[in-house]
Motif scaffolding. Structure first.
Motif, PDB file in Angstrom:
ATOM      1  N   ASP A 136      12.266 -15.714 -12.270  1.00 16.92           N
ATOM      2  CA  ASP A 136      12.220 -14.263 -12.411  1.00 16.92           C
ATOM      3  C   ASP A 136      13.491 -13.668 -11.813  1.00 16.92           C
ATOM      4  O   ASP A 136      14.090 -14.231 -10.892  1.00 16.92           O
ATOM      5  CB  ASP A 136      11.009 -13.682 -11.681  1.00 16.92           C
ATOM      6  CG  ASP A 136       9.684 -14.070 -12.339  1.00 16.92           C
ATOM      7  OD1 ASP A 136       9.706 -14.343 -13.550  1.00 16.92           O
ATOM      8  OD2 ASP A 136       8.663 -14.113 -11.634  1.00 16.92           O
ATOM      9  N   ASP A 185       8.464  -9.929  -0.906  1.00 19.13           N
ATOM     10  CA  ASP A 185       7.412 -10.059  -1.915  1.00 19.13           C
ATOM     11  C   ASP A 185       7.870 -10.940  -3.071  1.00 19.13           C
ATOM     12  O   ASP A 185       7.116 -11.793  -3.563  1.00 19.13           O
ATOM     13  CB  ASP A 185       7.029  -8.662  -2.426  1.00 19.13           C
ATOM     14  CG  ASP A 185       5.886  -8.700  -3.426  1.00 19.13           C
ATOM     15  OD1 ASP A 185       4.800  -9.201  -3.074  1.00 19.13           O
ATOM     16  OD2 ASP A 185       6.084  -8.253  -4.574  1.00 19.13           O
ATOM     17  N   TYR A 186       9.133 -10.767  -3.481  1.00 20.01           N
ATOM     18  CA  TYR A 186       9.677 -11.589  -4.569  1.00 20.01           C
ATOM     19  C   TYR A 186       9.660 -13.068  -4.192  1.00 20.01           C
ATOM     20  O   TYR A 186       9.184 -13.914  -4.954  1.00 20.01           O
ATOM     21  CB  TYR A 186      11.108 -11.149  -4.897  1.00 20.01           C
ATOM     22  CG  TYR A 186      11.868 -12.173  -5.714  1.00 20.01           C
ATOM     23  CD1 TYR A 186      11.722 -12.241  -7.100  1.00 20.01           C
ATOM     24  CD2 TYR A 186      12.714 -13.103  -5.087  1.00 20.01           C
ATOM     25  CE1 TYR A 186      12.387 -13.196  -7.847  1.00 20.01           C
ATOM     26  CE2 TYR A 186      13.396 -14.060  -5.833  1.00 20.01           C
ATOM     27  CZ  TYR A 186      13.226 -14.109  -7.209  1.00 20.01           C
ATOM     28  OH  TYR A 186      13.886 -15.071  -7.937  1.00 20.01           O
ATOM     29  N   TYR A 187      10.186 -13.406  -3.007  1.00 21.43           N
ATOM     30  CA  TYR A 187      10.273 -14.808  -2.603  1.00 21.43           C
ATOM     31  C   TYR A 187       8.887 -15.422  -2.402  1.00 21.43           C
ATOM     32  O   TYR A 187       8.679 -16.602  -2.693  1.00 21.43           O
ATOM     33  CB  TYR A 187      11.100 -14.943  -1.318  1.00 21.43           C
ATOM     34  CG  TYR A 187      12.589 -14.862  -1.545  1.00 21.43           C
ATOM     35  CD1 TYR A 187      13.245 -15.808  -2.317  1.00 21.43           C
ATOM     36  CD2 TYR A 187      13.353 -13.836  -0.983  1.00 21.43           C
ATOM     37  CE1 TYR A 187      14.614 -15.748  -2.529  1.00 21.43           C
ATOM     38  CE2 TYR A 187      14.726 -13.767  -1.186  1.00 21.43           C
ATOM     39  CZ  TYR A 187      15.347 -14.726  -1.964  1.00 21.43           C
ATOM     40  OH  TYR A 187      16.702 -14.656  -2.183  1.00 21.43           O
ATOM     41  N   PHE A 188       7.944 -14.633  -1.901  1.00 20.47           N
ATOM     42  CA  PHE A 188       6.583 -15.156  -1.708  1.00 20.47           C
ATOM     43  C   PHE A 188       5.946 -15.515  -3.040  1.00 20.47           C
ATOM     44  O   PHE A 188       5.329 -16.573  -3.187  1.00 20.47           O
ATOM     45  CB  PHE A 188       5.729 -14.120  -0.976  1.00 20.47           C
ATOM     46  CG  PHE A 188       4.327 -14.599  -0.728  1.00 20.47           C
ATOM     47  CD1 PHE A 188       4.046 -15.462   0.329  1.00 20.47           C
ATOM     48  CD2 PHE A 188       3.289 -14.195  -1.559  1.00 20.47           C
ATOM     49  CE1 PHE A 188       2.749 -15.920   0.559  1.00 20.47           C
ATOM     50  CE2 PHE A 188       1.992 -14.649  -1.343  1.00 20.47           C
ATOM     51  CZ  PHE A 188       1.720 -15.513  -0.286  1.00 20.47           C
ATOM     52  N   LYS A 189       6.119 -14.651  -4.035  1.00 25.08           N
ATOM     53  CA  LYS A 189       5.555 -14.925  -5.362  1.00 25.08           C
ATOM     54  C   LYS A 189       6.275 -16.088  -6.035  1.00 25.08           C
ATOM     55  O   LYS A 189       5.666 -16.849  -6.793  1.00 25.08           O
ATOM     56  CB  LYS A 189       5.651 -13.674  -6.233  1.00 25.08           C
ATOM     57  CG  LYS A 189       4.724 -12.555  -5.805  1.00 25.08           C
ATOM     58  CD  LYS A 189       4.902 -11.331  -6.686  1.00 25.08           C
ATOM     59  CE  LYS A 189       3.943 -10.218  -6.265  1.00 25.08           C
ATOM     60  NZ  LYS A 189       4.166  -8.986  -7.056  1.00 25.08           N
ATOM     61  N   ARG A 190       7.560 -16.252  -5.753  1.00 28.05           N
ATOM     62  CA  ARG A 190       8.343 -17.330  -6.372  1.00 28.05           C
ATOM     63  C   ARG A 190       7.973 -18.695  -5.798  1.00 28.05           C
ATOM     64  O   ARG A 190       7.802 -19.665  -6.542  1.00 28.05           O
ATOM     65  CB  ARG A 190       9.833 -17.053  -6.162  1.00 28.05           C
ATOM     66  CG  ARG A 190      10.754 -18.140  -6.680  1.00 28.05           C
ATOM     67  CD  ARG A 190      12.196 -17.672  -6.655  1.00 28.05           C
ATOM     68  NE  ARG A 190      13.133 -18.784  -6.683  1.00 28.05           N
ATOM     69  CZ  ARG A 190      14.450 -18.642  -6.767  1.00 28.05           C
ATOM     70  NH1 ARG A 190      14.978 -17.437  -6.833  1.00 28.05           N
ATOM     71  NH2 ARG A 190      15.244 -19.700  -6.775  1.00 28.05           N
ATOM     72  N   ASP A 191       7.838 -18.770  -4.466  1.00 32.53           N
ATOM     73  CA  ASP A 191       7.501 -20.053  -3.844  1.00 32.53           C
ATOM     74  C   ASP A 191       7.078 -19.805  -2.396  1.00 32.53           C
ATOM     75  O   ASP A 191       7.908 -19.800  -1.495  1.00 32.53           O
ATOM     76  CB  ASP A 191       8.698 -21.009  -3.888  1.00 32.53           C
ATOM     77  CG  ASP A 191       8.332 -22.415  -3.410  1.00 32.53           C
ATOM     78  OD1 ASP A 191       7.181 -22.618  -3.004  1.00 32.53           O
ATOM     79  OD2 ASP A 191       9.204 -23.301  -3.454  1.00 32.53           O
ATOM     80  N   SER A 192       5.800 -19.635  -2.186  1.00 35.02           N
ATOM     81  CA  SER A 192       5.295 -19.316  -0.849  1.00 35.02           C
ATOM     82  C   SER A 192       5.378 -20.505   0.097  1.00 35.02           C
ATOM     83  O   SER A 192       5.296 -20.340   1.319  1.00 35.02           O
ATOM     84  CB  SER A 192       3.844 -18.832  -0.936  1.00 35.02           C
ATOM     85  OG  SER A 192       3.015 -19.843  -1.504  1.00 35.02           O
TER      86      SER A 192
END
Length: 246
Positions: free
Chosen positions: A171, A204-211
């Motif tokens: 994304d 929020d972006y990084y958490f959704k990408r790979d927590s």
């Protein structure tokens, strides 16, 4: 919004490619697009080096400690600032431009010319359905890479550019709000509050990408890069190449 703007706004860095090498015609078409970019005073102070020898590419990745996905991509370019042509012709015509070439502005001109050309190439590649990623790590192994490429005086690598047909696309990373980047009639006062709001957005972006990687934000990745890559060797290398002496 026209198709060109839509294409630009969809840009992401790609690090996962299909095992499909670019053919010579594709490479030459992209280089021609790169050469159409603007250039300071028509100096054209850059060169583009294609690496299509697999053994050489492996050595560059190894000596430069670059990411291994480069080996699987469609093609690898190295963009260089280049005043070799100017120096050779000036010497032939008995014109002394060494004082200018040793200055900081020449270094900037080479880097800017190369970057304008590289961005043209990326946009052209993306318009053909490809993905791309800039490889600044080339500067970490700049001495070894320059030796492998037999770079003469007045030529310096700036970054690599890997591209090909994407196997996976992440994304798009959220950019700073436009009002943080775009100023009118002078530099506006940036507030810590606005930057912290962006921190939350990127978290929020990084958490959704790979927590699984734990909490990440824009600053945690930016500061990691700034602290781990001071590249103090750059000045000595550039001086050896006849640049940035003044």
């Amino acid at each position: 919004m026209n198709p060109t703007i839509q294409l630009l706004k969809k840009h992401v860095s790609v690090r996962n490619f299909k095992p499909q090498k670019l053919n010579k015609k594709e490479v030459e078409t992209l280089v021609e697009a790169a050469q159409s970019a603007s250039t300071a005073s028509f100096l054209q102070a850059y060169s583009i080096i294609s690496i299509d020898d697999e053994d050489l590419l492996e050595k560059i990745v190894e000596k430069g400690k670059l990411q291994s996905f480069i080996l699987e991509a469609g093609h690898f370019f190295i963009f260089c600032g280049d005043f070799r042509r100017h120096a050779d012709l000036a010497a032939h015509q008995k014109i002394d431009i060494s004082g200018t070439l040793e200055g900081i502005d020449a270094l900037m001109v080479g880097a800017i010319d190369a970057s304008l050309a590289a961005q043209n190439l990326v946009i052209a590649a993306e318009s053909l359905g490809m993905g791309a990623c800039y490889i600044g790590g080339v500067r970490d192994g700049i001495e070894a890479i320059a030796e492998l490429l037999h770079l003469p005086q007045y030529v310096f690598p700036i970054y690599g550019l890997v591209l090909g047909y994407s196997a996976k696309i992440n994304d798009r990373k959220p950019r700073f709000p436009r009002t943080s980047i775009h100023h009118y009639n002078g530099y506006s006062k940036e507030t810590l509050e606005k930057t912290n709001e962006y921190e939350e957005m990127t978290a929020d972006y990084y958490f959704k990408r790979d927590s699984s990687k734990g909490p990440l934000t824009w600053s945690s990745t930016a500061f990691k890069s700034l602290l781990s890559r001071p590249r103090k060797h750059m000045k000595a290398f550039l001086n050896k190449q006849g640049l940035a002496k003044k």
